[in-house]
Design a protein around this motif. Structure first.
Motif: not given
Length: 160
Positions: A31-50
């Motif tokens: 659900k959480r996008y950055i730098n992506d005005k349409d909110g379709k490609e750039k999901l925010t990466a977190t330390h849980k991405d393992i």
């Protein structure tokens, strides 16, 4: 945080012991996008991405495994930003200087070489720009007309 970019899906990573980079794939939230005005490609990466969190899950040949194929697996991230927590997965956002640990390569062997964000020009950028400067830089373009056309395209996209 001091001018560091947040990392998003598509960030390029490379292992110190590998031969090729791979792109980060965010699988822990949707659900959480950055730098992506349409909110379709750039999901925010977190330390849980393992785990197997890359597109190809390989960095080519691994020097630690006698140049056999790499099996990219992230066991933990370090250097993430503690003050921003994504509520969906309780993950803390990764920064462009965050590092990942692989069970073969060891602590902090995977670097982020490109954060994944890209700039998108919008009609608002042209509205905010100084027209006299734009004409000096590129005298053959009608930037007002270009901004008006972009604004109409953005409005049409909003209705669809």
């Amino acid at each position: 945080m001091s001018e560091k970019h947040l990392v998003c899906q598509g960030a390029t990573c490379k292992c110190k012991f590998g031969t090729t980079p791979d792109k980060l794939k965010v699988k822990t939230q949707s659900k959480r996008y950055i730098n992506d005005k349409d909110g379709k490609e750039k999901l925010t990466a977190t330390h849980k991405d393992i785990g197997k969190t890359f597109e190809k899950n390989t960095f080519g040949s691994c020097a630690k495994m006698n140049n056999n194929p790499c099996q990219a697996v992230v066991t933990e991230w370090s250097g993430y930003y503690e003050k921003i927590v994504i509520e969906d997965n309780k993950g803390k956002v990764l920064l462009e200087d965050s590092k990942a640990t692989c069970p073969i390569g060891g602590k902090d062997c995977i670097d982020i070489i490109n954060h994944g964000q890209t700039s998108e020009v919008t009609s608002q950028n042209f509205k905010n720009a100084d027209n006299d400067v734009l004409v000096e830089i590129c005298p053959f373009f009608d930037f007002k007309e270009m901004a008006d056309n972009m604004e109409m395209e953005e409005e049409e996209a909003d209705y669809m």
